[in-house]
Scaffold this motif. Sequence first.
Motif, PDB file in Angstrom:
ATOM      1  N   ASP A 123      -8.535   7.337 -49.740  1.00 30.61           N
ATOM      2  CA  ASP A 123      -9.254   8.280 -48.886  1.00 30.61           C
ATOM      3  C   ASP A 123      -8.366   8.751 -47.746  1.00 30.61           C
ATOM      4  O   ASP A 123      -7.597   7.972 -47.176  1.00 30.61           O
ATOM      5  N   THR A 124      -8.484  10.016 -47.419  1.00 30.84           N
ATOM      6  CA  THR A 124      -7.688  10.599 -46.343  1.00 30.84           C
ATOM      7  C   THR A 124      -8.581  10.924 -45.158  1.00 30.84           C
ATOM      8  O   THR A 124      -9.562  11.657 -45.294  1.00 30.84           O
ATOM      9  N   ILE A 125      -8.241  10.382 -44.002  1.00 29.56           N
ATOM     10  CA  ILE A 125      -8.981  10.660 -42.779  1.00 29.56           C
ATOM     11  C   ILE A 125      -8.280  11.796 -42.046  1.00 29.56           C
ATOM     12  O   ILE A 125      -7.191  11.601 -41.491  1.00 29.56           O
ATOM     13  N   SER A 127      -4.615   6.215 -43.134  1.00 34.69           N
ATOM     14  CA  SER A 127      -4.838   6.598 -44.530  1.00 34.69           C
ATOM     15  C   SER A 127      -3.728   6.146 -45.470  1.00 34.69           C
ATOM     16  O   SER A 127      -3.791   6.419 -46.668  1.00 34.69           O
ATOM     17  N   SER A 175      -4.236   4.176 -49.010  1.00 30.08           N
ATOM     18  CA  SER A 175      -5.675   4.305 -49.219  1.00 30.08           C
ATOM     19  C   SER A 175      -5.961   5.528 -50.082  1.00 30.08           C
ATOM     20  O   SER A 175      -5.243   6.533 -50.011  1.00 30.08           O
ATOM     21  N   TYR A 181     -14.807   4.998 -46.218  1.00 32.84           N
ATOM     22  CA  TYR A 181     -13.356   5.047 -46.356  1.00 32.84           C
ATOM     23  C   TYR A 181     -12.727   3.699 -45.999  1.00 32.84           C
ATOM     24  O   TYR A 181     -13.149   3.033 -45.056  1.00 32.84           O
ATOM     25  N   GLN A 182     -11.703   3.343 -46.728  1.00 32.54           N
ATOM     26  CA  GLN A 182     -11.033   2.077 -46.477  1.00 32.54           C
ATOM     27  C   GLN A 182     -10.473   2.024 -45.059  1.00 32.54           C
ATOM     28  O   GLN A 182     -10.559   1.008 -44.376  1.00 32.54           O
ATOM     29  N   VAL A 223     -17.373   9.194 -44.312  1.00 35.29           N
ATOM     30  CA  VAL A 223     -16.192   8.506 -43.804  1.00 35.29           C
ATOM     31  C   VAL A 223     -16.458   7.014 -43.643  1.00 35.29           C
ATOM     32  O   VAL A 223     -15.535   6.196 -43.715  1.00 35.29           O
TER      33      VAL A 223
END
Length: 282
Positions: A194-196, A189, A192, A125-126, A122
């Motif tokens: 990437d998904t948090i 997210s 982005s 992640y952006q 993580v």
Amino acid sequence: MSNDDKYPTESGRRRFVKGVVGGAALAGVGTTGAVTVNSATTSSGAGGGSTQAMAIENTAGPAPRGMPQIPIEIDSEGYLKGVWPEVQEITEGGVTFQVAETENFNGSDVTYSSEWFQYCGVESYQGIQPDYESDNYFVSGANPAYTWQQDAYSEGDRLHVDDFSDYKSWGNGIGDSGVGKPASGTWRSQDSEDTIPIQVVRSERIQQAAQDDPWLKASTSQGFIAWLNKCTHFCCVPGYKQAADAAKFNAENDVYCQCHQSVYDPFTITETLFVARPRPEE
């Protein structure tokens, strides 16, 4: 020593007493002292290193520690948001970098930092970059595990207090009804790749415990608690009251990871010390 008393006073763990839903005896119990360093992550670096975080307790399985809590707030219209720490620049070892960190968060005497979330990849992640622009709302994902959420939301809809109004009685046939009403979603997210993943639960247990625990009072609202939903073992996405086989591991009222049977208690918050991974250079 019983499992319910696995952390004695001298352990340095922050925890709060478990009880029957609605029981007035539920209260926060804070302790001070050293906590055990977990070395399952990489060594320190810019934006990483030894990090003390508040997490929902890992009670069983191979996970090395709990999953980090996300402080929560509710806006004037009733939508749920995850609080992001204050962005600032610090210098360590001659290197200057940004970090999102708030000391004495809401008067709790806890330093809340984005480094809490720097594990399981993580950190790259952006959305976890300190200065990433986000409105910080919790939003529903594409395929929520709960029927009520599938009926109430479309992907990208913000989670709202009103949709949890039956939290004192809600059940889905897994474990006991009335323990707490959950939702799954994402955070920071939008726009982005990437998904948090996050999970939210509203429960009387949290509402009552927050009356006596400074950290819970500072980091929860109206009985809502949230956490980064990445198992600290192999980074799977666990679920609260999602898996029918959770009962085999006495986890039907807990957060259960089907990958390797790690179990977390969202109603017990622990103070954990681990080595956060440094963020990659941009």
